[in-house]
Design an enzyme around this catalytic site. Structure first.
Site, PDB file in Angstrom:
ATOM      1  CB  SER A   1      55.766   2.287  57.665  1.00  0.00           C
ATOM      2  OG  SER A   1      54.941   1.171  57.745  1.00  0.00           O
TER       3      SER A   1
ATOM      4  CD1 TRP B   1      49.969   5.562  54.463  1.00  0.00           C
ATOM      5  CD2 TRP B   1      49.490   3.627  55.476  1.00  0.00           C
ATOM      6  NE1 TRP B   1      49.064   4.887  53.678  1.00  0.00           N
ATOM      7  CE2 TRP B   1      48.754   3.705  54.277  1.00  0.00           C
ATOM      8  CE3 TRP B   1      49.351   2.495  56.273  1.00  0.00           C
ATOM      9  CZ2 TRP B   1      47.884   2.700  53.873  1.00  0.00           C
ATOM     10  CZ3 TRP B   1      48.479   1.494  55.875  1.00  0.00           C
ATOM     11  CH2 TRP B   1      47.752   1.592  54.682  1.00  0.00           C
ATOM     12  CG  HIS B   2      49.647   1.282  59.838  1.00  0.00           C
ATOM     13  ND1 HIS B   2      50.949   1.248  59.406  1.00  0.00           N
ATOM     14  CD2 HIS B   2      49.060   0.177  59.321  1.00  0.00           C
ATOM     15  CE1 HIS B   2      51.128   0.176  58.657  1.00  0.00           C
ATOM     16  NE2 HIS B   2      50.008  -0.487  58.586  1.00  0.00           N
ATOM     17  N   GLY B   3      48.037   5.397  61.321  1.00  0.00           N
ATOM     18  CA  GLY B   3      47.081   6.177  62.085  1.00  0.00           C
ATOM     19  C   GLY B   3      47.736   7.266  62.880  1.00  0.00           C
TER      20      GLY B   3
ATOM     21  CG  PHE C   1      44.926   1.723  59.110  1.00  0.00           C
ATOM     22  CD1 PHE C   1      44.836   2.380  60.321  1.00  0.00           C
ATOM     23  CD2 PHE C   1      45.184   0.375  59.111  1.00  0.00           C
ATOM     24  CE1 PHE C   1      45.006   1.700  61.509  1.00  0.00           C
ATOM     25  CE2 PHE C   1      45.372  -0.320  60.294  1.00  0.00           C
ATOM     26  CZ  PHE C   1      45.278   0.348  61.489  1.00  0.00           C
TER      27      PHE C   1
END
Lengths: 477, 284
Positions: free
Chosen positions: A322, A325-327, A477
């Site tokens: 997670s 996933w954001h960066g 994102f």
């Protein structure tokens, strides 16, 4: 094109008129029009990346179609594999290529070995993480026989690129959104009113709350060496509200705009800062992503069905993924790791399914405990946000170290010609408004509905930040 | 929608009225608040290199002449012209005018600070209206769309500023003097760059300032305030001297780094030294 822009107001006015008047009676024409409008909306940012969405759409449409027709398990797995490789390949290249190259080079140079690999200047296509996850959920659900593949390419393409939620979610499931493109939409006055209320509240959260906080956050984080403990603490609190106002504001506007077009999107935020522990926070923050990871990663990994050690491993995996996933930055990974650590005691003591009800504080011992829990949970979340906001992981640690060691709590006058505590007044009003509307979508209900609506519109006009245009954080994102 | 438009009109009226009647909180407002026929012996115009350099009260103490520092952060010659035009329009009598010119001779642009601080008066001051028509890309939106100017310039004339004006909250700057001191000493490696190598053929604002001064019997002197030693100025200053006959060069007048806050700005102590130099060299 941003929701908080004059261009979008004009764009949506035209879309709304054409959609509900000339095209009212023809659902196919409405869908074609929505598809075109969505491509215009996305292409406004950079038309070149429309090819990516189109490519992803074509691949997943045909993968879904062949999955529906194929009975042999091995072939079905192969088709699913193609879809996953294409989607994750695109995401990996555009979002993570440079990160891996740079991390690899850095790792070798730490060991004294000079490796000469070149990073490439890659522009991250807006919203790629969102629409990739949305299309992947379609093929996975078809593979799992949870949904039937669609036979309408237009409907599927409109579902993938549906402009209200294309660039920053909510990440919709095909099982929920795709069938809505096949049903006749009827304009409903009450739905339209509730959608308009969500748009107004979303704009308030973005333009007034998030953008005001941003002015303080930028100066505090950029100059954290010269800030005292109080300012640094406030910086973390302000960023917590900035990211909440920014992201939940976007989701509210997306849901509101969709309602005005006769579509229903799922709730993405449910007053997360009133959570009494981290598990409750994750049931209320970015719900569409949390549930995506739960359904497509956590449960396939075994979820909580195995041993405790396996469950802990799975929790750490989904929080790390997670974060990633954001960066492509270690700050995000560490942010995810920190949340996994927060989650661990709840898992060990079997408390992660506590607090499934809506919080209400009463003047007794239980109320006091819940109040303390809310504040404690918020502070934990705010602490983790420091990693999310900092430019590097070293900056985040230095920020926190300075916060703890400085121990000066005087009110600082910032270079933006404001006192560091000034935004607290605005935030207190916001928290107050959210608290009394936490069982509803917006504070616009009951006898004071019109008054609250008027007051919010007045606040958007008078208190909004317009001179420095701020993009939505989650666009990156 | 109609009620929102009405609300915008109402807010526009309210904000404008507050600014019209406010106790001055910036130099534009201060100029507008000056009494007709007020007499000023010396007026200094320029950017922060005037605002942070010239101590008007010191000049007044030593010479007994009424002095005003109208230096404004980031101001360019276009902004200085508007200040002069507003003073003349308001029939303020000026004996001598001093305009700080350095690399800004090359620019015929304006400062965003002066532009946004002038916006509340766009509809009721013809000098400001003309100025904004010339410099403001959003002039028509600011002029015709109610409240647009306050929304898009919220940082300077928005809610916080209107409240401060409404409650007559005093600015940190004493406008009777106009001097804003800077504290601190420049870093050892603070010497950065120099003036440009080339100079513009002419500057329309200088022509306009000369014309206004001539028409109103004002003696005008151009000067260049000090830069720290090591900052390259010579060739540009020579060219500037050729363009402006009534030019006094102070660019190398203060060699001590301890009197600078950064290479282009004196600190408070440096400002006092410079003000005394001004009194002597300009025969104030």
């Amino acid at each position: 094109m941003f929701f908080n822009s004059f261009t979008f107001l004009l764009f949506f006015s035209v879309v709304f008129f054409v959609y509900w008047f000339p095209l009212k009676r023809n659902i196919n024409k409405q869908n074609i029009f929505l598809l075109l409008a969505s491509y215009v909306f996305y292409g406004w940012w950079d038309w070149r990346f429309l090819t990516l969405i189109a490519f992803s759409t074509v691949v997943d449409f045909y993968c879904g179609k062949y999955l529906g027709a194929e009975k042999k398990q091995a072939k079905r797995k192969l088709i699913l594999g193609i879809s996953l490789v294409v989607n994750l390949g695109l995401l990996g290249f555009f979002k993570y290529y440079n990160f891996f190259i740079e991390s690899w080079v850095e790792l070798w140079s730490e060991m004294g070995v000079h490796v000469n690999l070149y990073s490439v200047k890659i522009i991250l296509p807006v919203g790629i993480s969102f629409y990739t996850f949305q299309t992947m959920s379609y093929t996975i659900d078809v593979y799992r026989n949870k949904i039937e593949p669609t036979h309408s390419f237009i409907n599927f393409a409109a579902f993938v690129s549906f402009f209200p939620q294309l660039v920053a979610g909510p990440i919709e499931r095909a099982s929920h959104l795709l069938p809505q493109f096949s049903k006749k939409r009827v304009f409903d006055y009450n739905t339209a009113v509730s959608g308009s209320h969500l748009i107004v509240w979303g704009l308030f959260k973005k333009i007034v709350i998030a953008d005001t906080c941003a002015t303080y956050v930028n100066v505090i984080f950029d100059d954290y060496h010269n800030m005292n403990s109080l300012s640094l603490l406030l910086g973390a609190v302000y960023f917590s509200f900035q990211i909440y106002g920014d992201f939940s504001g976007y989701s509210d506007i997306a849901i509101g705009v969709s309602r005005l077009l006769g579509f229903d999107l799922k709730q993405n935020f449910n007053y997360p800062y009133f959570s009494r522990n981290i598990a409750e926070f994750w049931r209320k923050w970015h719900i569409s992503l949390s549930t995506w990871f739960r359904d497509y990663l956590y449960i396939p990994l075994g979820g909580s069905r195995g041993s405790l050690a396996l469950t802990i491993r799975n929790v750490f995996i989904i929080f790390a993924v997670s974060g990633f996933w954001h960066g492509a930055n270690w700050t995000f990974v560490f942010w995810g790791f920190l949340h996994a650590l927060y989650f661990l005691p709840l898992l060990l003591f079997n408390k992660n399914r506590e607090y499934l009800d809506t919080v209400s504080l009463s003047l007794n011992k239980n109320g006091l405990i819940q109040g303390v829990n809310i504040i404690f949970t918020f502070l934990l979340v705010a602490l983790a946000w420091v990693f999310f906001r900092a430019n590097t992981i070293n900056d985040a640690f230095a920020y926190l170290e300075h916060l703890v060691t400085n121990q000066i709590f005087t009110i600082q006058y910032l270079s933006i010609e404001r006192y560091a505590v000034e935004a607290l007044l605005l935030l207190s009003s916001f928290v107050f408004a959210e608290w009394f509307s936490k069982k509803r979508e917006t504070p616009f209900f009951g006898k004071l509905c019109s008054f609250n609506l008027g007051l919010t519109i007045l606040a958007i006009i008078v208190l909004g930040v317009y001179s420095t245009h701020s993009d939505f954080i989650y666009f990156q994102f | 929608m109609i009620s929102i438009i009405l609300l915008l009109c109402l807010l526009d009226l309210l904000y404008t009225e507050v600014y019209k009647n406010a106790f001055p909180r910036n130099k534009t407002q201060y100029i507008l608040s000056l009494d007709e026929n007020e007499k000023l012996d010396y007026v200094f115009l320029g950017s922060s290199r005037v605002e942070n350099f010239v101590i008007s009260s010191e000049i007044e103490n030593q010479t007994g002449r009424r002095t005003l520092n109208l230096g404004t952060q980031g101001a360019k010659l276009d902004d200085m012209t508007i200040f002069l035009r507003l003073l003349v329009e308001n029939k303020v009598k000026i004996e001598r005018l001093f305009v700080q010119v350095d690399y800004i001779y090359n620019f015929e642009s304006n400062s965003d600070i002066v532009r946004s601080q002038s916006l509340p008066y766009i509809r009721n001051n013809s000098v400001i209206k003309d100025y904004l028509k010339r410099v403001d890309a959003d002039f028509h939106k600011n002029y015709y769309i109610p409240f647009y100017r306050y929304v898009t310039n919220d940082y300077r004339i928005g809610f916080r500023e209107v409240i401060a004006s409404a409650i007559d909250k005093k600015s940190n700057i004493n406008f009777e003097d106009g001097f804003v001191p800077l504290n601190g000493i420049m870093r050892r490696n603070g010497v950065v760059g120099g003036l440009p190598k080339t100079i513009a053929e002419s500057n329309k604002n200088i022509i306009e300032i000369d014309a206004i001064c001539k028409a109103n019997n004002i003696e005008v002197t151009y000067f260049c305030a000090p830069f720290c030693s090591g900052y390259k100025t010579s060739s540009y200053i020579l060219k500037l001297k050729r363009k402006l006959p009534n030019f006094v060069d102070f660019s190398k007048a203060i060699p001590e780094h301890s009197l600078f806050q950064n290479c282009s700005h004196l600190n408070e102590e440096g400002a006092l030294v410079f003000t005394n130099l001004l009194i002597k060299r300009l025969n104030l």
